[in-house]
Design a protein around this motif. Structure first.
Motif, short mmCIF file in Angstrom:
data_model
loop_
_atom_site.label_atom_id
_atom_site.label_comp_id
_atom_site.label_asym_id
_atom_site.label_seq_id
_atom_site.Cartn_x
_atom_site.Cartn_y
_atom_site.Cartn_z
N PRO A 163 -79.95 -22.38 14.94
CA PRO A 163 -78.64 -21.91 15.42
C PRO A 163 -77.89 -23.05 16.08
O PRO A 163 -78.47 -24.09 16.44
CB PRO A 163 -79.01 -20.81 16.42
N ASP A 164 -76.59 -22.88 16.27
CA ASP A 164 -75.78 -23.92 16.89
C ASP A 164 -76.22 -24.21 18.32
O ASP A 164 -76.13 -25.36 18.78
CB ASP A 164 -74.30 -23.52 16.86
N HIS A 165 -76.66 -23.18 19.02
CA HIS A 165 -77.08 -23.36 20.40
C HIS A 165 -78.59 -23.08 20.49
O HIS A 165 -79.05 -21.99 20.15
CB HIS A 165 -76.30 -22.42 21.33
N THR A 166 -79.33 -24.07 20.97
CA THR A 166 -80.79 -23.97 20.97
C THR A 166 -81.39 -24.05 22.37
O THR A 166 -82.58 -24.31 22.52
CB THR A 166 -81.39 -25.08 20.09
N ALA A 167 -80.57 -23.83 23.39
CA ALA A 167 -81.06 -23.95 24.77
C ALA A 167 -82.18 -22.96 25.06
O ALA A 167 -83.03 -23.21 25.93
CB ALA A 167 -79.91 -23.75 25.76
N PHE A 200 -83.03 -17.05 9.05
CA PHE A 200 -83.62 -17.86 10.11
C PHE A 200 -82.96 -17.58 11.47
O PHE A 200 -83.58 -17.80 12.52
CB PHE A 200 -83.51 -19.35 9.79
N SER A 201 -81.71 -17.11 11.48
CA SER A 201 -81.09 -16.79 12.76
C SER A 201 -81.81 -15.62 13.43
O SER A 201 -81.90 -15.56 14.67
CB SER A 201 -79.60 -16.47 12.57
N VAL A 202 -82.32 -14.70 12.63
CA VAL A 202 -83.12 -13.59 13.17
C VAL A 202 -84.44 -14.13 13.72
O VAL A 202 -84.87 -13.77 14.82
CB VAL A 202 -83.38 -12.52 12.09
N PRO A 209 -90.10 -16.20 7.08
CA PRO A 209 -89.19 -15.60 6.08
C PRO A 209 -89.98 -14.65 5.18
O PRO A 209 -91.21 -14.57 5.24
CB PRO A 209 -88.67 -16.81 5.31
N GLY A 210 -89.26 -13.94 4.32
CA GLY A 210 -89.91 -13.01 3.41
C GLY A 210 -90.77 -13.73 2.38
O GLY A 210 -90.51 -14.88 2.03
N PRO A 211 -91.81 -13.07 1.87
CA PRO A 211 -92.73 -13.70 0.92
C PRO A 211 -92.10 -14.09 -0.40
O PRO A 211 -92.70 -14.84 -1.18
CB PRO A 211 -93.82 -12.64 0.73
N GLU A 212 -90.88 -13.62 -0.66
CA GLU A 212 -90.19 -13.99 -1.89
C GLU A 212 -89.53 -15.36 -1.80
O GLU A 212 -88.99 -15.86 -2.80
CB GLU A 212 -89.14 -12.93 -2.24
N THR A 213 -89.57 -15.99 -0.64
CA THR A 213 -88.88 -17.26 -0.43
C THR A 213 -89.85 -18.44 -0.43
O THR A 213 -91.02 -18.30 -0.08
CB THR A 213 -88.12 -17.26 0.91
N SER A 214 -89.33 -19.60 -0.81
CA SER A 214 -90.16 -20.81 -0.76
C SER A 214 -90.42 -21.24 0.68
O SER A 214 -91.42 -21.92 0.95
CB SER A 214 -89.49 -21.94 -1.56
N CYS A 215 -89.54 -20.87 1.62
CA CYS A 215 -89.77 -21.19 3.03
C CYS A 215 -91.02 -20.47 3.56
O CYS A 215 -91.76 -21.02 4.38
CB CYS A 215 -88.55 -20.83 3.87
N TYR A 216 -91.25 -19.27 3.08
CA TYR A 216 -92.48 -18.55 3.44
C TYR A 216 -93.70 -19.32 2.94
O TYR A 216 -94.68 -19.51 3.68
CB TYR A 216 -92.44 -17.15 2.82
N GLU A 217 -93.65 -19.78 1.70
CA GLU A 217 -94.77 -20.53 1.14
C GLU A 217 -94.98 -21.84 1.89
O GLU A 217 -96.11 -22.29 2.09
CB GLU A 217 -94.52 -20.79 -0.35
#
Length: 324
Positions: free
Chosen positions: A268-272, A246-248, A216-224
């Motif tokens: 995503p809903d489908h992870t195959a 996250f879908s991207v 994710p972008g550096p502005e997000t806590s997910c990036y950290e």
């Protein structure tokens, strides 16, 4: 005697930072805010604000008053909640600030049930509060959501924290944990095979430092979170693509563009097309709600909290077969 209305203005100044922003939030003029602050200063008998360049900042006395004001406003909110419960609720609007994956998975069922289009009717706890209740949603990162809650621009913040990245929330605010979910490694199945990872096999990040990474972008806590998880594994990730969606990221992983660490709810809903793996050194994300002290028992907000808890439990049950 201190005027509660003026204390509330001081509290807003502490939250918004400027007289102009405080005036906008309270639907007052800037001169009116300044007059109220001057009157409060006389009531207190000591300066509560001081000039700092072109702005005002709280003095030690002002910070003390704001701390007590938070308690006073919480008690008033609790009183209002109690009265609303006695009267059967207002059936008004609840403003929710939620991070993107929660807004995608946890919030839509609320609209369905409150609109009567879900599989079950919304609970009303015997008050009728859920009937005709409307929602207003703002999609925001947790830091922004908590800031809006502090500013009283939202009623409920739906936020998260990671085991490697705890989140600080004022102790007086009301928190309710909705769910805890694992962070998973997502790879193209062929890439997983080349790395010796069978489907669902725990992954050791220290052995994957050579891979390109998607974050994710550096502005997000997910990036950290990703930076810290990789740091614990002994490397700095080589980031080849960045997106706060996250879908991207998972679509790129499915195209073998790189590896991504993704909370289970953001999949995503489908992870195959993905190979998903828990981590040898587990990282988990806790999803929880936060509301201001004294507001959690208001029938409108209570109905939303109950629905969120039911939705999160159902979602956890549906995704239980995914890797943990």
């Amino acid at each position: 005697m201190l005027d509660v209305r003026r204390l509330r203005i001081l509290q807003h100044l502490a939250a918004y930072g400027t007289v102009a922003a405080t005036a906008d939030a309270l639907h007052l003029t800037a001169p009116a805010v300044s007059q109220h602050l001057a009157a409060l200063q006389k009531e207190a008998g000591t300066p509560v604000v001081e000039k700092h360049g072109r702005t005002l900042r709280l003095t030690a006395a002002g910070e003390l008053l704001v701390a007590h004001t938070e308690v006073i406003l919480a008690e008033l909110a609790a009183a209002e909640s109690g009265l609303a419960a006695m009267k059967g609720g207002r059936r008004g609007t609840v403003r929710i600030s939620a991070f993107a994956s929660a807004a995608r998975t946890l919030v839509p069922p609320l609209f369905e049930r409150l609109n009567g289009t879900g599989t079950d009717p919304a609970p009303d706890n015997g008050t009728g509060a859920a009937r005709d209740l409307s929602l207003r949603l703002f999609v925001q990162e947790p830091e922004e959501a908590l800031d809006e809650l502090h500013k009283r621009s939202t009623d409920l913040a739906l936020v998260h924290s990671y085991t490697v990245l705890p989140r600080s929330v004022p102790a007086a605010w009301e928190q309710t944990v909705l769910m805890e979910e694992p962070v998973l490694l997502a790879l193209h199945p062929d890439r997983a095979g080349l790395e010796g990872l069978a489907a669902g096999q725990p992954a050791d990040l220290s052995r994957l430092a050579h891979l390109p990474w998607l974050t994710p972008g550096p502005e997000t806590s997910c990036y950290e979170m990703i930076q810290r998880a990789c740091g614990v594994a002994g490397f700095v990730p080589d980031i080849r693509a960045s997106s706060s969606d996250f879908s991207v990221l998972t679509a790129l992983a499915a195209a073998d563009a790189g590896a991504v660490l993704v909370p289970r709810m953001a999949l995503p809903d489908h992870t195959a097309s993905l190979s998903l793996h828990p981590l040898v050194r587990p990282v988990s994300r806790t999803v929880f709600t936060v509301c201001r002290a004294g507001t959690g028992k208001h029938p409108d907000l209570r109905a939303v909290l109950d629905l969120l808890h039911e939705t999160a439990t159902a979602l956890d049950d549906r995704t239980a077969d995914r890797p943990r």
